[in-house]
Design a protein around this motif. Structure first.
Motif, PDB file in Angstrom:
ATOM      1  N   GLU A 130      14.438  18.345  36.340  1.00 60.07           N
ATOM      2  CA  GLU A 130      13.424  17.354  36.691  1.00 60.07           C
ATOM      3  C   GLU A 130      12.007  17.895  36.531  1.00 60.07           C
ATOM      4  O   GLU A 130      11.040  17.139  36.633  1.00 60.07           O
ATOM      5  CB  GLU A 130      13.635  16.878  38.135  1.00 60.07           C
ATOM      6  CG  GLU A 130      14.954  16.132  38.335  1.00 60.07           C
ATOM      7  CD  GLU A 130      15.163  15.693  39.777  1.00 60.07           C
ATOM      8  OE1 GLU A 130      14.321  16.014  40.617  1.00 60.07           O
ATOM      9  OE2 GLU A 130      16.187  15.024  40.038  1.00 60.07           O
ATOM     10  N   LEU A 131      11.867  19.209  36.296  1.00 58.23           N
ATOM     11  CA  LEU A 131      10.534  19.783  36.123  1.00 58.23           C
ATOM     12  C   LEU A 131      10.094  19.671  34.667  1.00 58.23           C
ATOM     13  O   LEU A 131       8.993  19.205  34.372  1.00 58.23           O
ATOM     14  CB  LEU A 131      10.533  21.252  36.570  1.00 58.23           C
ATOM     15  CG  LEU A 131       9.191  21.985  36.453  1.00 58.23           C
ATOM     16  CD1 LEU A 131       8.135  21.310  37.334  1.00 58.23           C
ATOM     17  CD2 LEU A 131       9.338  23.449  36.847  1.00 58.23           C
ATOM     18  N   VAL A 132      10.932  20.114  33.756  1.00 60.31           N
ATOM     19  CA  VAL A 132      10.700  19.944  32.311  1.00 60.31           C
ATOM     20  C   VAL A 132      11.850  19.083  31.808  1.00 60.31           C
ATOM     21  O   VAL A 132      12.926  19.565  31.515  1.00 60.31           O
ATOM     22  CB  VAL A 132      10.655  21.305  31.591  1.00 60.31           C
ATOM     23  CG1 VAL A 132      10.484  21.115  30.097  1.00 60.31           C
ATOM     24  CG2 VAL A 132       9.526  22.161  32.146  1.00 60.31           C
ATOM     25  N   PHE A 133      11.631  17.797  31.735  1.00 63.30           N
ATOM     26  CA  PHE A 133      12.698  16.823  31.576  1.00 63.30           C
ATOM     27  C   PHE A 133      13.617  17.118  30.399  1.00 63.30           C
ATOM     28  O   PHE A 133      13.171  17.494  29.310  1.00 63.30           O
ATOM     29  CB  PHE A 133      12.101  15.427  31.440  1.00 63.30           C
ATOM     30  CG  PHE A 133      11.409  14.944  32.684  1.00 63.30           C
ATOM     31  CD1 PHE A 133      10.043  14.720  32.685  1.00 63.30           C
ATOM     32  CD2 PHE A 133      12.114  14.732  33.855  1.00 63.30           C
ATOM     33  CE1 PHE A 133       9.399  14.284  33.831  1.00 63.30           C
ATOM     34  CE2 PHE A 133      11.479  14.290  35.005  1.00 63.30           C
ATOM     35  CZ  PHE A 133      10.107  14.077  34.997  1.00 63.30           C
ATOM     36  N   HIS A 134      14.911  16.921  30.652  1.00 64.97           N
ATOM     37  CA  HIS A 134      15.948  17.114  29.630  1.00 64.97           C
ATOM     38  C   HIS A 134      15.622  16.305  28.376  1.00 64.97           C
ATOM     39  O   HIS A 134      15.806  16.788  27.248  1.00 64.97           O
ATOM     40  CB  HIS A 134      17.297  16.685  30.228  1.00 64.97           C
ATOM     41  CG  HIS A 134      18.466  16.864  29.326  1.00 64.97           C
ATOM     42  ND1 HIS A 134      18.879  15.884  28.437  1.00 64.97           N
ATOM     43  CD2 HIS A 134      19.339  17.888  29.167  1.00 64.97           C
ATOM     44  CE1 HIS A 134      19.939  16.302  27.778  1.00 64.97           C
ATOM     45  NE2 HIS A 134      20.254  17.513  28.201  1.00 64.97           N
ATOM     46  N   SER A 135      15.117  15.108  28.539  1.00 65.37           N
ATOM     47  CA  SER A 135      14.806  14.250  27.385  1.00 65.37           C
ATOM     48  C   SER A 135      13.711  14.870  26.511  1.00 65.37           C
ATOM     49  O   SER A 135      13.701  14.681  25.292  1.00 65.37           O
ATOM     50  CB  SER A 135      14.381  12.855  27.842  1.00 65.37           C
ATOM     51  OG  SER A 135      13.232  12.918  28.665  1.00 65.37           O
ATOM     52  N   TRP A 136      12.774  15.625  27.119  1.00 69.03           N
ATOM     53  CA  TRP A 136      11.732  16.300  26.335  1.00 69.03           C
ATOM     54  C   TRP A 136      12.363  17.370  25.444  1.00 69.03           C
ATOM     55  O   TRP A 136      11.968  17.532  24.295  1.00 69.03           O
ATOM     56  CB  TRP A 136      10.692  16.946  27.241  1.00 69.03           C
ATOM     57  CG  TRP A 136       9.889  15.991  28.075  1.00 69.03           C
ATOM     58  CD1 TRP A 136       9.953  14.632  28.061  1.00 69.03           C
ATOM     59  CD2 TRP A 136       8.904  16.344  29.054  1.00 69.03           C
ATOM     60  NE1 TRP A 136       9.071  14.109  28.975  1.00 69.03           N
ATOM     61  CE2 TRP A 136       8.414  15.135  29.594  1.00 69.03           C
ATOM     62  CE3 TRP A 136       8.406  17.545  29.528  1.00 69.03           C
ATOM     63  CZ2 TRP A 136       7.436  15.103  30.587  1.00 69.03           C
ATOM     64  CZ3 TRP A 136       7.431  17.528  30.521  1.00 69.03           C
ATOM     65  CH2 TRP A 136       6.942  16.321  31.028  1.00 69.03           C
ATOM     66  N   GLY A 137      13.326  18.106  25.991  1.00 70.97           N
ATOM     67  CA  GLY A 137      14.019  19.111  25.190  1.00 70.97           C
ATOM     68  C   GLY A 137      14.801  18.489  24.058  1.00 70.97           C
ATOM     69  O   GLY A 137      14.795  18.996  22.930  1.00 70.97           O
ATOM     70  N   GLU A 138      15.497  17.390  24.347  1.00 68.83           N
ATOM     71  CA  GLU A 138      16.263  16.697  23.306  1.00 68.83           C
ATOM     72  C   GLU A 138      15.352  16.186  22.193  1.00 68.83           C
ATOM     73  O   GLU A 138      15.673  16.299  21.003  1.00 68.83           O
ATOM     74  CB  GLU A 138      17.020  15.518  23.918  1.00 68.83           C
ATOM     75  CG  GLU A 138      18.261  15.882  24.698  1.00 68.83           C
ATOM     76  CD  GLU A 138      19.021  14.652  25.139  1.00 68.83           C
ATOM     77  OE1 GLU A 138      20.248  14.609  24.931  1.00 68.83           O
ATOM     78  OE2 GLU A 138      18.392  13.726  25.702  1.00 68.83           O
ATOM     79  N   GLU A 139      14.210  15.611  22.587  1.00 68.20           N
ATOM     80  CA  GLU A 139      13.285  15.070  21.583  1.00 68.20           C
ATOM     81  C   GLU A 139      12.696  16.188  20.735  1.00 68.20           C
ATOM     82  O   GLU A 139      12.553  16.047  19.509  1.00 68.20           O
ATOM     83  CB  GLU A 139      12.170  14.281  22.267  1.00 68.20           C
ATOM     84  CG  GLU A 139      11.241  13.602  21.276  1.00 68.20           C
ATOM     85  CD  GLU A 139      10.241  12.668  21.943  1.00 68.20           C
ATOM     86  OE1 GLU A 139       9.290  12.257  21.264  1.00 68.20           O
ATOM     87  OE2 GLU A 139      10.417  12.348  23.136  1.00 68.20           O
ATOM     88  N   THR A 140      12.361  17.309  21.372  1.00 72.45           N
ATOM     89  CA  THR A 140      11.856  18.460  20.623  1.00 72.45           C
ATOM     90  C   THR A 140      12.874  18.899  19.583  1.00 72.45           C
ATOM     91  O   THR A 140      12.541  19.124  18.406  1.00 72.45           O
ATOM     92  CB  THR A 140      11.552  19.626  21.585  1.00 72.45           C
ATOM     93  OG1 THR A 140      10.463  19.260  22.446  1.00 72.45           O
ATOM     94  CG2 THR A 140      11.193  20.899  20.823  1.00 72.45           C
ATOM     95  N   ASN A 141      14.127  19.015  19.986  1.00 74.09           N
ATOM     96  CA  ASN A 141      15.176  19.435  19.070  1.00 74.09           C
ATOM     97  C   ASN A 141      15.335  18.457  17.917  1.00 74.09           C
ATOM     98  O   ASN A 141      15.445  18.857  16.753  1.00 74.09           O
ATOM     99  CB  ASN A 141      16.495  19.591  19.834  1.00 74.09           C
ATOM    100  CG  ASN A 141      17.581  20.243  19.002  1.00 74.09           C
ATOM    101  OD1 ASN A 141      18.253  19.584  18.221  1.00 74.09           O
ATOM    102  ND2 ASN A 141      17.755  21.543  19.185  1.00 74.09           N
ATOM    103  N   ALA A 142      15.338  17.147  18.242  1.00 81.16           N
ATOM    104  CA  ALA A 142      15.513  16.121  17.215  1.00 81.16           C
ATOM    105  C   ALA A 142      14.372  16.145  16.199  1.00 81.16           C
ATOM    106  O   ALA A 142      14.599  16.023  14.984  1.00 81.16           O
ATOM    107  CB  ALA A 142      15.616  14.742  17.867  1.00 81.16           C
TER     108      ALA A 142
END
Length: 232
Positions: free
Chosen positions: A181-193
Motif C-alpha cells: 500500500e506504500l508503493v502500489f502494486h499496480s505502479w510496479g505492474e505498469e512500470t514492468n508493462a
C-alpha cells in the motif's frame, strides 16, 4: 553522464567463497543504509545472500534533503517531488547519483569483472535507481532487478530503452508484494508493462499477502535468477 565530481559512497561487501568472477550491486530503499539492507536480507533469508563466485556490494546513499520528508535529511538515492507516478523525475539528483554509483562499477572493472558479469538491482527506491543505472548508463550489464519499485510515468528510462531497442539490453527481474500500500502494486505492474513495451525482456513476480517489504520467497526467486544470469 553528469561529469560533476562523484561522491565516494560507503559500501558493505559480502565476499564470494571462491574465485571472484561476477558482482551484484544491491541498493537499499529510501531512509535505509547498506548495512541495514544487509541485515534485513540476512534476517528474512536466514543467512547472507552469498555465492561461490559472486561478490555482493551494498552501497549506502549519502544523506541529503528529501522533499517528501519536508526537506529533512535522509539516506536516499535521489530526491522526489512526491511519491507518485504522476510527477516529473528529479533528474539532477538522479544523474548525480548515477555518476557516484558508476564509480563502484568502475572499481569492479578494475578488479577484473567485465560489465556483462555484473547485475545492478535494489529494493523500492533502490530498484528505481538501478533501472536508471542499467537502462541509461550501463546497458551492457547482465541484468537489473527491482523489488517493490516503480518508475514515474514520464521516466526517461522508457525513452532510453526505446532508443536502444535494437541493441542488447539487460534483462529485468521484478517482484512486488500484492498487498503493498506504500508503493502500489499496480505502479510496479505498469512500470514492468511499459518497459516490456519499450523493448526490455522482463519478468514480473507478484507475491501474495506481501506488503512493502522483503520475504524469503522473493529472495529465493532472486537468488535463482542471479545464478542463471551469472552462471559460468
Amino acid at each position: 553522464m553528469n561529469m560533476a565530481a562523484a561522491v565516494t559512497l560507503q559500501r558493505n561487501v559480502v565476499s564470494q567463497t571462491g574465485k571472484h568472477t561476477a558482482s551484484v550491486i544491491f541498493l537499499h530503499g529510501s531512509g535505509d543504509t547498506g548495512p541495514g539492507l544487509l541485515r534485513w536480507v540476512c534476517d528474512v533469508f536466514g543467512q547472507n545472500l552469498a555465492f561461490e563466485n559472486i561478490r555482493l556490494i551494498y552501497p549506502t546513499a549519502s544523506a541529503r534533503p528529501y522533499t517528501p520528508m519536508k526537506g529533512a535529511q535522509s539516506h536516499v538515492w535521489f530526491d522526489r517531488h512526491k511519491i507518485s507516478q504522476d510527477c516529473p523525475e528529479h533528474l539532477e539528483s538522479i544523474d548525480s547519483m548515477c555518476n557516484s554509483l558508476s564509480a563502484i562499477v568502475q572499481d569492479e572493472i578494475r578488479a577484473g569483472i567485465p560489465k556483462h558479469r555484473m547485475i545492478i538491482g535494489g529494493f523500492s527506491m533502490g530498484g528505481a535507481m538501478a533501472l536508471h543505472m542499467a537502462c541509461r548508463y550501463h546497458q551492457d550489464v547482465a541484468g537489473v532487478f527491482a523489488l517493490s519499485s516503480f518508475l514515474n510515468k514520464d521516466s526517461v528510462v522508457y525513452q532510453a530503452v526505446e532508443s536502444s531497442a535494437q541493441c542488447p539490453l539487460p534483462e529485468l527481474f521484478q517482484c512486488h508484494g500484492a498487498a503493498d500500500e506504500l508503493v502500489f502494486h499496480s505502479w510496479g505492474e505498469e512500470t514492468n508493462a511499459l518497459l516490456k513495451k519499450a523493448g526490455l525482456n522482463t519478468y514480473f513476480h507478484s507475491i501474495p499477502n506481501l506488503n512493502h517489504q522483503l520475504c524469503g520467497q522473493e529472495l529465493e526467486l532472486l537468488r535463482s535468477w542471479i545464478l542463471k544470469k551469472l552462471s559460468l
